[in-house]
Design a protein around this motif. Structure first.
Motif, PDB file in Angstrom:
ATOM      1  N   LEU A 108       0.824  -1.214   0.000  1.00  8.87           N
ATOM      2  CA  LEU A 108       0.000   0.000   0.000  1.00  8.87           C
ATOM      3  C   LEU A 108       0.858   1.265   0.000  1.00  8.87           C
ATOM      4  O   LEU A 108       0.631   2.188  -0.785  1.00  8.87           O
ATOM      5  N   GLU A 148       1.075   4.315  -2.677  1.00 12.85           N
ATOM      6  CA  GLU A 148       0.809   5.705  -2.270  1.00 12.85           C
ATOM      7  C   GLU A 148       2.019   6.597  -2.571  1.00 12.85           C
ATOM      8  O   GLU A 148       1.859   7.771  -2.923  1.00 12.85           O
ATOM      9  N   SER A 182      -6.389   1.390  -5.032  1.00 14.36           N
ATOM     10  CA  SER A 182      -5.847   1.037  -3.712  1.00 14.36           C
ATOM     11  C   SER A 182      -6.968   0.600  -2.770  1.00 14.36           C
ATOM     12  O   SER A 182      -6.782  -0.313  -1.956  1.00 14.36           O
ATOM     13  N   GLN A 185      -5.867  -3.100  -2.217  1.00 16.21           N
ATOM     14  CA  GLN A 185      -5.231  -3.213  -0.897  1.00 16.21           C
ATOM     15  C   GLN A 185      -6.288  -3.172   0.219  1.00 16.21           C
ATOM     16  O   GLN A 185      -6.217  -3.942   1.171  1.00 16.21           O
ATOM     17  N   GLY A 186      -7.257  -2.260   0.097  1.00 16.01           N
ATOM     18  CA  GLY A 186      -8.266  -2.114   1.148  1.00 16.01           C
ATOM     19  C   GLY A 186      -9.162  -3.333   1.230  1.00 16.01           C
ATOM     20  O   GLY A 186      -9.337  -3.922   2.294  1.00 16.01           O
ATOM     21  N   VAL A 205      -7.354   3.081   3.911  1.00 22.03           N
ATOM     22  CA  VAL A 205      -6.793   3.342   2.583  1.00 22.03           C
ATOM     23  C   VAL A 205      -7.300   4.690   2.051  1.00 22.03           C
ATOM     24  O   VAL A 205      -6.527   5.482   1.496  1.00 22.03           O
TER      25      VAL A 205
END
Ligand code: TYD
Length: 205
Positions: A67, A71, A101, A105-106, A116
């Protein structure tokens, strides 16, 4: 002329690249200056981070590390490329942005959408797209398309169909919560999909 920030999202193999290039050509023919970029990447630093993220040799990466790398690449492209382009009145089209994301990822990696989304805001300094197209397609159909293309899978694409299913759920949920995200049925023909996208963008021009 006012800048316009458009992003495209969806699971791997949903047909984003066909649509981003159609939209770019169309807007250029209308006399707009268009910048087409992709995430992760789009800057020198971002492309290096992209290699780290997608390299299969890297195997399992801690979800939180993954993550933060996304970012970091995002913070760089926003500062270096997207903000200046928007300020000079360009249309910026981004192939994936922070909703990826949230979904990957979330949702799929299980870090949670709330955290996130907060990090997304920090990374972009609050910059959000004017409109986002979520090209929605079943995992089965996306796999078929990817197989026809015959491309090698990167590290994230190799996570399997169950993972892609969770990614899709993440996008569906995000779209249901945010009016900025327009869901487009990506099982339609490229022409039909493009027509729907054009109609939405025209309203913003
Ligand atoms: P890419 O080759 O650009 O995939 P695609 O052509 O499907 O857009 O690779 C980007 C991969 O990174 C893709 O599997 C989605 C994933 N990704 C995340 O997991 N989180 C993110 O925030 C972003 C931007 C991408």
């Amino acid at each position: 002329m006012k800048g316009l920030f458009i992003t495209f999202e969806g699971i791997d193999g949903c047909g984003k690249s066909t649509q981003t290039s159609l939209v770019k050509t169309w807007l250029e023919n209308l006399g707009r200056e268009v910048l087409l970029v992709r995430e992760p990447g789009g800057t020198k630093i971002g492309e290096k981070i992209r290699t780290l993220l997608l390299d299969k040799e890297n195997g399992t990466m801690a979800p939180m590390a993954e993550l933060f790398l996304f970012e970091a690449a995002r913070a760089q492209i926003v500062e270096e490329t997207i903000k200046p382009a928007l300020a000079s009145g360009k249309v910026v089209i981004c192939d994936r942005f922070f909703d990826s994301s949230v979904a990957y990822q979330g949702c799929a990696r299980g870090l949670g959408a709330g955290m996130v989304k907060r990090l997304n805001m920090d990374a972009t300094g609050g910059l959000a797209p004017d409109i986002t197209f979520f090209l929605d397609i079943s995992v089965e159909e996306a796999v078929k398309r990817r197989n026809t293309r015959g491309e090698a899978k990167d590290r994230i694409e190799s996570a399997g169909d169950k993972f892609q299913e969770k990614v899709r759920e993440g996008f569906v949920l995000a779209a249901s919560e945010d009016g900025r995200i327009v869901t487009v049925d990506a099982s339609a023909t490229p022409e039909e999909i493009f027509a729907r996208i054009q109609e939405k963008i025209e309203a913003l021009l």
